[in-house]
Design a protein around this motif. Structure first.
Motif, PDB file in Angstrom:
ATOM      1  N   PHE A  85      -6.724  29.031 -16.061  1.00 55.05           N
ATOM      2  CA  PHE A  85      -7.370  29.603 -15.018  1.00 55.05           C
ATOM      3  C   PHE A  85      -6.564  30.680 -14.285  1.00 55.05           C
ATOM      4  N   ALA A  86      -7.251  31.317 -13.216  1.00 55.63           N
ATOM      5  CA  ALA A  86      -6.655  32.451 -12.581  1.00 55.63           C
ATOM      6  C   ALA A  86      -6.454  32.362 -11.075  1.00 55.63           C
ATOM      7  N   GLU A  87      -5.639  32.992 -10.611  1.00 59.81           N
ATOM      8  CA  GLU A  87      -5.191  32.977  -8.945  1.00 59.81           C
ATOM      9  C   GLU A  87      -5.565  34.230  -8.416  1.00 59.81           C
ATOM     10  N   ALA A  88      -6.329  34.127  -7.210  1.00 63.14           N
ATOM     11  CA  ALA A  88      -6.644  35.256  -6.131  1.00 63.14           C
ATOM     12  C   ALA A  88      -5.491  35.510  -5.304  1.00 63.14           C
ATOM     13  N   SER A  89      -5.228  36.694  -5.131  1.00 63.86           N
ATOM     14  CA  SER A  89      -4.281  36.948  -4.136  1.00 63.86           C
ATOM     15  C   SER A  89      -4.407  38.176  -3.340  1.00 63.86           C
ATOM     16  N   PRO A  90      -4.006  38.449  -2.148  1.00 63.00           N
ATOM     17  CA  PRO A  90      -4.217  39.578  -1.471  1.00 63.00           C
ATOM     18  C   PRO A  90      -3.098  40.885  -1.949  1.00 63.00           C
ATOM     19  N   ASN A  94      -4.488  51.365   0.215  1.00 61.87           N
ATOM     20  CA  ASN A  94      -5.179  52.565   0.848  1.00 61.87           C
ATOM     21  C   ASN A  94      -5.449  52.031   2.300  1.00 61.87           C
ATOM     22  N   ASP A  95      -4.558  51.317   2.828  1.00 62.09           N
ATOM     23  CA  ASP A  95      -4.374  50.851   4.227  1.00 62.09           C
ATOM     24  C   ASP A  95      -5.759  49.780   4.259  1.00 62.09           C
ATOM     25  N   GLU A  96      -6.034  49.237   3.132  1.00 57.45           N
ATOM     26  CA  GLU A  96      -7.050  47.971   3.105  1.00 57.45           C
ATOM     27  C   GLU A  96      -6.595  46.726   2.444  1.00 57.45           C
ATOM     28  N   ILE A  97      -6.989  45.450   2.486  1.00 65.32           N
ATOM     29  CA  ILE A  97      -6.259  44.545   1.988  1.00 65.32           C
ATOM     30  C   ILE A  97      -7.480  44.135   0.729  1.00 65.32           C
ATOM     31  N   LYS A  98      -6.973  44.212  -0.434  1.00 64.59           N
ATOM     32  CA  LYS A  98      -7.805  44.068  -1.578  1.00 64.59           C
ATOM     33  C   LYS A  98      -7.652  42.553  -2.272  1.00 64.59           C
ATOM     34  N   LEU A  99      -8.538  42.068  -2.860  1.00 65.45           N
ATOM     35  CA  LEU A  99      -8.069  40.593  -3.374  1.00 65.45           C
ATOM     36  C   LEU A  99      -7.665  41.073  -5.042  1.00 65.45           C
ATOM     37  N   ILE A 100      -6.908  40.573  -5.645  1.00 65.26           N
ATOM     38  CA  ILE A 100      -6.869  40.685  -7.207  1.00 65.26           C
ATOM     39  C   ILE A 100      -6.961  39.241  -7.706  1.00 65.26           C
ATOM     40  N   LEU A 101      -7.438  39.251  -8.935  1.00 70.29           N
ATOM     41  CA  LEU A 101      -7.448  37.980  -9.788  1.00 70.29           C
ATOM     42  C   LEU A 101      -6.515  38.266 -10.794  1.00 70.29           C
ATOM     43  N   ARG A 102      -5.477  37.476 -10.757  1.00 71.30           N
ATOM     44  CA  ARG A 102      -4.518  37.105 -11.771  1.00 71.30           C
ATOM     45  C   ARG A 102      -4.611  36.212 -12.797  1.00 71.30           C
ATOM     46  N   SER A 103      -4.634  36.376 -13.997  1.00 66.83           N
ATOM     47  CA  SER A 103      -4.679  35.341 -15.089  1.00 66.83           C
ATOM     48  C   SER A 103      -3.233  34.498 -15.131  1.00 66.83           C
ATOM     49  N   LYS A 104      -3.305  33.415 -15.210  1.00 66.31           N
ATOM     50  CA  LYS A 104      -2.165  32.245 -15.274  1.00 66.31           C
ATOM     51  C   LYS A 104      -2.152  31.571 -16.549  1.00 66.31           C
ATOM     52  N   SER A 180     -15.987  29.506 -15.137  1.00 64.92           N
ATOM     53  CA  SER A 180     -15.801  30.319 -16.426  1.00 64.92           C
ATOM     54  C   SER A 180     -16.023  29.428 -17.702  1.00 64.92           C
ATOM     55  N   ASN A 181     -16.042  29.716 -18.951  1.00 71.27           N
ATOM     56  CA  ASN A 181     -16.534  28.906 -20.229  1.00 71.27           C
ATOM     57  C   ASN A 181     -15.780  27.550 -20.204  1.00 71.27           C
ATOM     58  N   ASN A 182     -14.477  27.435 -19.829  1.00 69.12           N
ATOM     59  CA  ASN A 182     -13.606  26.540 -20.032  1.00 69.12           C
ATOM     60  C   ASN A 182     -13.258  25.527 -18.787  1.00 69.12           C
ATOM     61  N   ILE A 183     -13.611  25.950 -17.427  1.00 70.89           N
ATOM     62  CA  ILE A 183     -13.269  25.449 -16.394  1.00 70.89           C
ATOM     63  C   ILE A 183     -13.963  25.948 -15.119  1.00 70.89           C
ATOM     64  N   THR A 184     -13.869  25.022 -13.986  1.00 66.19           N
ATOM     65  CA  THR A 184     -14.381  25.380 -12.722  1.00 66.19           C
ATOM     66  C   THR A 184     -13.202  25.378 -11.746  1.00 66.19           C
ATOM     67  N   THR A 185     -13.038  26.345 -11.018  1.00 68.30           N
ATOM     68  CA  THR A 185     -11.850  26.031  -9.906  1.00 68.30           C
ATOM     69  C   THR A 185     -12.233  26.413  -8.692  1.00 68.30           C
ATOM     70  N   LEU A 186     -11.711  25.873  -7.655  1.00 74.53           N
ATOM     71  CA  LEU A 186     -11.963  26.155  -6.232  1.00 74.53           C
ATOM     72  C   LEU A 186     -10.331  26.405  -5.645  1.00 74.53           C
ATOM     73  N   GLN A 187     -10.359  27.754  -5.192  1.00 77.23           N
ATOM     74  CA  GLN A 187      -9.116  28.263  -4.330  1.00 77.23           C
ATOM     75  C   GLN A 187      -9.336  28.294  -2.840  1.00 77.23           C
ATOM     76  N   TYR A 188      -8.500  27.431  -2.167  1.00 75.65           N
ATOM     77  CA  TYR A 188      -8.364  27.615  -0.585  1.00 75.65           C
ATOM     78  C   TYR A 188      -7.403  28.658  -0.371  1.00 75.65           C
ATOM     79  N   LEU A 189      -7.976  29.668   0.381  1.00 79.67           N
ATOM     80  CA  LEU A 189      -6.881  30.992   0.570  1.00 79.67           C
ATOM     81  C   LEU A 189      -6.594  31.126   2.003  1.00 79.67           C
TER      82      LEU A 189
END
Length: 245
Positions: A85-90, A94-104, A180-189
């Motif tokens: 699965f992957a994890e989203a984080s801020p 450029n003075d903005e908050i982006k979200l990145i998705l990192r593979s775990k 995704s093909n192998n999993i469904t995840t829900l992240q509360y952030l």
């Protein structure tokens, strides 16, 4: 006084001696046969024991081969279908908050649909709560969800999501759903914004949603976590929400 054996007495004596010899010979024969049978039984037992040991050894080898085959099959499936699965984080950019998705994962993750849902804005819409489920208007959902499609997320890499946050909040509650093909995840952030800082405190919990029975299994959470009650206050926590026309 001398005693002279008559012929009939001699015959009796001879018969007695012969009978004794026969009995003795029979006993010897029976003893030898018994020894022979004991040897045969012992030999058969040794053969059976060796056969059992050989069977046990072959069984171990077979189980070992099966385990290797299962492992190879598992690795093949993970390489073809994807795994993990992957994890989203801020992240500040450029003075903005982006979200990145990192593979775990140590494997590729294929065909990921990522939905970033601003639940703070969702709650401002007219919604219903009945039978322990939320019901939101379709327009509300459409306006407050951003979708990303990622063909392949390689192991231990990250991608930037198409989702920008303006730093005009003190705290924001996001739901990141991944299919995704192998999993469904829900992240509360939960992201807390602190002006003038390069990093902002955030808290998360990631659940796998079973595709069979919709059960929630905790996969990962932030090190500095918060009480369960806060998650329940801020989100439809481990709860389905529906979109209505």
């Amino acid at each position: 006084m001398k005693y002279k054996l008559e012929n009939k007495d001699i015959v009796v004596v001879v018969l007695i001696i012969v009978a004794a010899l026969v009995a003795c010979g029979l006993s010897v024969y029976q003893y030898l046969e018994g020894v022979k049978k004991d040897k045969e039984v012992l030999l058969n037992n040794l053969k059976l024991e060796n056969a059992n040991l050989e069977l046990k050894d072959k069984t171990k080898q077979l189980l070992k081969s099966q385990k290797k085959l299962i492992k190879i099959q598992g690795e093949t499936i993970k390489n073809i279908v994807g795994d993990g699965f992957a994890e989203a984080s801020p992240q500040i950019k450029n003075d903005e908050i982006k979200l990145i998705l990192r593979s775990k994962s140590e494997y590729n993750i294929y065909n990921i649909l990522v939905e970033v849902i601003n639940f703070d804005k969702m709650k401002t819409c007219d919604f219903e709560f009945k039978n322990n489920e939320y019901y939101f208007p379709e327009k509300c959902y459409t306006e407050n969800v951003t979708k990303n499609n990622i063909t392949t997320l390689n192991p231990n890499t990250w991608v930037e999501l198409n989702y920008n946050l303006k730093p005009n909040f003190k705290s924001i509650n996001l739901i990141v759903k991944q299919i995704s093909n192998n999993i469904t995840t829900l992240q509360y952030l939960i992201i807390n914004y602190e002006e003038g800082q390069d990093k902002h405190p955030y808290f998360f919990r990631i659940f796998e949603i079973s595709r069979a029975n919709k059960e929630y299994k905790l996969l990962s959470q932030s090190k500095d976590n918060i009480p369960e009650e806060i998650w329940k206050e801020r989100f439809p926590y481990k709860m389905n929400f529906n979109i209505i026309n």
